[in-house]
Design a protein around this motif. Structure first.
Motif, mmCIF file in Angstrom:
data_model
loop_
_atom_site.group_PDB
_atom_site.id
_atom_site.type_symbol
_atom_site.label_atom_id
_atom_site.label_comp_id
_atom_site.label_asym_id
_atom_site.label_seq_id
_atom_site.Cartn_x
_atom_site.Cartn_y
_atom_site.Cartn_z
ATOM 1 N N THR A 206 4.647 -2.109 -24.835
ATOM 2 C CA THR A 206 4.578 -2.392 -26.268
ATOM 3 C C THR A 206 5.605 -1.534 -27.003
ATOM 4 O OG1 THR A 206 2.929 -0.664 -26.625
ATOM 5 C CG2 THR A 206 2.111 -2.873 -26.072
ATOM 6 N N CYS A 210 6.918 2.113 -25.696
ATOM 7 C CA CYS A 210 8.326 2.170 -25.304
ATOM 8 C C CYS A 210 9.181 2.943 -26.312
ATOM 9 C CB CYS A 210 8.871 0.758 -25.126
ATOM 10 S SG CYS A 210 8.156 -0.125 -23.724
ATOM 11 N N ARG A 234 5.980 -8.569 -16.584
ATOM 12 C CA ARG A 234 6.348 -8.619 -17.997
ATOM 13 C C ARG A 234 7.692 -7.942 -18.241
ATOM 14 N NH1 ARG A 234 0.959 -7.593 -21.764
ATOM 15 N NH2 ARG A 234 -0.226 -9.375 -20.962
ATOM 16 N N ARG A 236 10.044 -6.709 -21.843
ATOM 17 C CA ARG A 236 10.319 -6.651 -23.277
ATOM 18 C C ARG A 236 11.692 -6.024 -23.478
ATOM 19 N NH1 ARG A 236 5.712 -7.266 -26.412
ATOM 20 N NH2 ARG A 236 7.248 -7.627 -28.065
ATOM 21 N N PHE A 244 12.920 -2.794 -31.352
ATOM 22 C CA PHE A 244 12.079 -3.401 -30.330
ATOM 23 C C PHE A 244 11.879 -4.863 -30.713
ATOM 24 C CE2 PHE A 244 8.167 -4.389 -28.048
ATOM 25 C CZ PHE A 244 8.383 -3.766 -26.817
ATOM 26 N N SER A 246 10.569 -8.493 -31.154
ATOM 27 C CA SER A 246 9.303 -9.214 -31.171
ATOM 28 C C SER A 246 9.208 -10.164 -29.980
ATOM 29 C CB SER A 246 9.183 -10.003 -32.483
ATOM 30 O OG SER A 246 8.346 -11.124 -32.339
ATOM 31 N N GLY A 247 8.007 -10.263 -29.396
ATOM 32 C CA GLY A 247 7.816 -11.190 -28.288
ATOM 33 C C GLY A 247 8.047 -12.629 -28.691
ATOM 34 N N LEU A 250 11.828 -13.133 -28.842
ATOM 35 C CA LEU A 250 12.378 -13.196 -27.491
ATOM 36 C C LEU A 250 12.050 -14.541 -26.841
ATOM 37 C CD1 LEU A 250 14.043 -11.348 -25.719
ATOM 38 C CD2 LEU A 250 11.932 -10.375 -24.802
ATOM 39 N N SER A 312 3.550 -11.767 -25.174
ATOM 40 C CA SER A 312 3.240 -10.480 -24.564
ATOM 41 C C SER A 312 4.301 -10.046 -23.565
ATOM 42 C CB SER A 312 1.885 -10.546 -23.860
ATOM 43 O OG SER A 312 1.900 -11.547 -22.861
ATOM 44 N N GLY A 313 5.185 -10.962 -23.156
ATOM 45 C CA GLY A 313 6.269 -10.580 -22.254
ATOM 46 C C GLY A 313 6.310 -11.318 -20.941
ATOM 47 N N TRP A 315 7.523 -14.516 -18.953
ATOM 48 C CA TRP A 315 8.553 -15.542 -19.126
ATOM 49 C C TRP A 315 8.683 -16.346 -17.849
ATOM 50 C CZ3 TRP A 315 8.556 -14.781 -23.942
ATOM 51 C CH2 TRP A 315 8.596 -13.478 -24.494
#
Length: 436
Positions: A206, A210, A234, A236, A244, A246-247, A250, A312-313, A315
């Motif tokens: 998160t 991070c 995951r 990010r 950072f 945003s999910g 991304l 949340s990451g 993909w």
């Protein structure tokens, strides 16, 4: 026994070697004759993986052991080694006290609900097909899985010359740095020593966890930073300026790159409007799923779906694998930045909207959700009850959904203006509070 992300819980309580042995026995008894077994860096994983492999062999199945390996490495290895299933001992982004087990098909897709229930039913009934003394399964070791994963990643992404910071988070995602270097990038790693106690930061990648990656990337000359959770399913990202990402943003960037006009992109019901809006002008539509990467993967495996993702990451590029592959995401993002423009500029292209989240505590989640669902259906024209209940309006939406692990009903709202999102959120929360 199984949640949407497999079995997870505290070691010595919900998750024990007895349970791992039983799951191994059940898998073999269900006819999975060759099973890949891997684990993340948690110390408890050694005993659990041994127990699961013993259960497999006791019922006549062969266990192909990988040792420490990223979840996507294990999931891909099922197909690479012509196995019938994969078993990963991991609690993913959960704290060190936890561990778990997750099961995989040769396609890279996690076991679906019917498969999970078949295994769980055997465990509950203590119903196993134990092999004769001379028909036990064999155990072999394969040390080549990480290298095979690196080869696959290098084939799936374009070369580049970016400077990239990779925060492995003391997990097992070291293949990311190896693949990025193979592609020509300059890589600096943070927290790259596997340690299941996760001493550098909590495992979940998160923005808060991070902070070190954000600070390091901004202070360096890096083009971007990436971070994994403990088992590297995951990923990010962080821009060169230390933002950072945003999910949802991304997700929109990946989907926009992966899909072509007429394609669909699979996203969970709590995904931002930003994703659909970013894709609409390109002739790409979103199709919503229940929350959980297993449901996104199931839909991503259908014809016409070019990509699937969770903010949340997680993909998923279905042409590569139906497992969320954090290292693949890192390599694809690096290629996008190398071939297009700075990540920060790409992020700025995605229009985002105000979003609010909250929750209402209740010990009667199911009953509350039943009553809320009926009220929402009566009050709104566009209602989706796929997972909780989601209501669409001309300029926003809200979602009411029971927590899967806590005595909470969660409320999420998003709209194209701050005033409207406040109205939607407060209306939805009052509905829940009235029925709680």
């Amino acid at each position: 026994m199984f949640g949407t992300s497999g079995i997870r819980g505290r070691i010595g309580e919900e998750v024990t070697c007895d349970l791992a042995l039983a799951v191994g026995r059940a898998l073999a008894s269900e006819g999975y004759d060759r099973v890949v077994v891997g684990r993340d860096a948690r110390e408890s994983g050694r005993a659990l993986a041994d127990a699961a492999a013993a259960g497999l062999r006791e019922c006549g199945a062969d266990a192909l052991r990988l040792g420490e390996a990223a979840t996507p490495t294990v999931a891909r290895s099922v197909g690479w080694r012509d196995a019938d299933a994969g078993l990963v001992v991991t609690a993913s982004h959960n704290p060190p006290r936890d561990n778990g087990l997750k099961l995989w098909n040769p396609s890279g897709q996690a076991f679906d609900e019917a498969q999970r229930e078949a295994v769980a039913a055997r465990v509950r009934a203590d119903d196993y097909a134990l092999a004769d003394w001379d028909a036990l399964g064999e155990q072999t070791q394969w040390d080549g899985a990480p290298a095979r994963h690196v080869d696959a990643l290098a084939d799936a992404a374009a070369d580049g010359d970016c400077s990239i910071v990779v925060d492995v988070g003391n997990g097992v995602g070291q293949v990311t740095a190896a693949a990025l270097r193979r592609l020509g990038h300059d890589v600096v790693t943070l927290n790259a020593t596997p340690d299941g106690a996760f001493p550098a930061r909590p495992s979940e990648p998160t923005a808060e966890n991070c902070a070190g990656l954000v600070e390091f990337t901004a202070a360096s000359d890096a083009d971007l930073g990436v971070a994994h959770d403990g088992d590297a399913d995951r990923m990010r990202a962080v821009t060169a300026d230390g933002e950072f990402v945003s999910g949802d943003v991304l997700l929109a960037l990946f989907a926009r790159e992966a899909a072509t006009p007429g394609d669909e992109v699979a996203v969970p019901v709590d995904t931002s409007l930003a994703v659909a809006d970013a894709l609409e002008s390109r002739g790409v539509s979103v199709v919503r799923t229940r929350v959980g990467d297993v449901y996104v993967a199931e839909r991503a495996g259908e014809s016409g779906v070019a990509f699937g993702g969770e903010p949340s990451g997680a993909w998923i590029w279905p042409a590569e694998t139906l497992c969320p592959d954090g290292p693949l995401a890192a390599c694809r993002l690096a290629s996008l930045v190398a071939n297009r423009r700075p990540l920060g500029r790409l992020v700025d292209e995605i229009e985002t909207y105000p979003l609010r989240r909250g929750s209402v505590r209740t010990d009667e989640k199911a009953a509350v959700m039943d009553r809320v669902r009926e009220r929402v259906r009566a009050a709104y024209d566009e209602v989706d009850a796929l997972d909780g209940v989601r209501a669409e309006t001309d300029d926003g939406w809200f979602l009411v959904r029971a927590s899967g692990t806590q005595p909470l009903v969660r409320v999420t709202a998003e709209a194209r203006s701050r005033t409207r999102v406040d109205d939607l959120f407060e209306n939805a929360r009052r509905l829940v509070e009235d029925e709680a």
